[in-house]
Design a protein around this motif. Structure first.
Motif, short mmCIF file in Angstrom:
data_model
loop_
_atom_site.label_atom_id
_atom_site.label_comp_id
_atom_site.label_asym_id
_atom_site.label_seq_id
_atom_site.Cartn_x
_atom_site.Cartn_y
_atom_site.Cartn_z
N SER A 33 0.19 5.70 0.50
CA SER A 33 -0.73 6.82 0.71
C SER A 33 -0.04 8.12 0.33
O SER A 33 1.09 8.37 0.76
N GLU A 67 -1.79 -1.01 -3.41
CA GLU A 67 -2.99 -0.19 -3.27
C GLU A 67 -2.61 1.25 -3.01
O GLU A 67 -2.00 1.58 -1.99
N SER A 117 3.08 10.29 -6.89
CA SER A 117 2.97 8.90 -6.44
C SER A 117 4.02 8.10 -7.19
O SER A 117 4.13 8.22 -8.42
N SER A 161 -3.65 5.10 -2.25
CA SER A 161 -4.70 5.95 -1.70
C SER A 161 -4.24 7.39 -1.82
O SER A 161 -3.20 7.76 -1.27
N SER A 168 0.83 -1.20 0.00
CA SER A 168 0.00 0.00 0.00
C SER A 168 0.87 1.26 0.00
O SER A 168 2.04 1.22 0.40
N LYS A 224 -5.12 11.12 -0.85
CA LYS A 224 -5.95 11.85 0.11
C LYS A 224 -6.16 13.28 -0.36
O LYS A 224 -5.21 13.94 -0.77
N SER A 281 -6.90 6.69 -6.84
CA SER A 281 -6.92 5.69 -5.77
C SER A 281 -7.45 4.36 -6.33
O SER A 281 -8.59 4.27 -6.82
#
Lengths: 115, 111
Positions: B12, B106, B19, B108, B10, B110, B85
């Motif tokens: 975030s 994964e 990213s 995510s 994962s 925000k 996401s």
């Protein structure tokens, strides 16, 4: 209009039963695939067909039998279902065997649960 | 033996930032590498690919970098958006139409 459609989306069945999953693509692609996504989320190839001819057959139990009546369809029949067959099964297609580099088009998956 | 690995399950990231998703492989015979994005209850969607003879490929906000000596590739998304996401899969082409997938990361994003 869905490019790669597979039915059913969800399938719950008892151990020992026989079931089929159907897949159809309207992209005019020559190559179709079945992939299995297990509980650990790995996507692993099971079979591929190119113009109705079996090209790839990974080490899959012979309870699994793919059938390609024409190049737009690749169905998956599973005999004597076992608990370990529970997974999400994805159908996909590509323009040709060499077309995988341009990306497959995947169906939305069939979640099979064996109880 | 897993030939394609994504070691981060994962990630975030704040909206607007970069990213970076990573992938390692072991087989030097792979000829193409691909990235897929997957939303829940949907099939994976192809994002971008790179030939093994290239070191960079760019498509809009998405750039894939390939380091053959390190057997490593990465996907950069700039700027990241909440709609990004999803689970991202790295895959490698072994010829004959076969793709070998990593286990996914994964992402995510925000707001």
């Amino acid at each position: 209009d869905t490019a790669v459609s597979q039915t059913p989306k969800y399938l719950v069945t008892q151990m020992g039963n026989d079931k089929s999953i159907k897949c159809e693509q309207n992209l005019g692609h020559d190559t179709m695939y079945w992939y299995k996504q297990d509980s650990k989320k790995f996507l692993k190839i099971m079979f591929s067909y190119n113009n109705k001819e079996l090209i790839i057959n990974e080490t899959v139990p012979n309870r699994f039998s793919p059938k390609s009546p024409d190049k737009a369809h690749l169905n998956l029949h599973i005999n004597s279902l076992e608990l370990g067959d529970s997974a999400v099964y994805f159908c996909a297609s590509s323009q040709s065997i060499r077309g995988a580099r341009y990306g497959y088009t995947f169906g939305s998956g069939t979640r099979l649960t064996v109880v | 033996d897993q030939q394609v690995k994504q070691n981060s399950p994962s990630l975030s990231v704040q909206e607007g930032r970069i990213s970076i998703l990573n992938c390692d492989y072991t087989n030097s015979m792979f000829d193409y590498f691909l990235w897929y994005k997957k939303y829940p209850a949907e099939g994976p969607t192809f994002l971008i690919s790179i030939s093994s003879i290239k070191d960079k490929n760019e498509d809009g906000r998405f750039t894939v970098f390939l380091n053959k000596s390190a057997k490593h590739l990465s996907l950069h998304i700039v700027p990241s958006q909440p709609g990004d996401s999803a689970v991202y899969f790295c895959a490698a082409s072994q010829g004959g139409g076969k793709l070998i997938f990593g286990q996914g990361t994964e992402l995510s994003v925000k707001p």
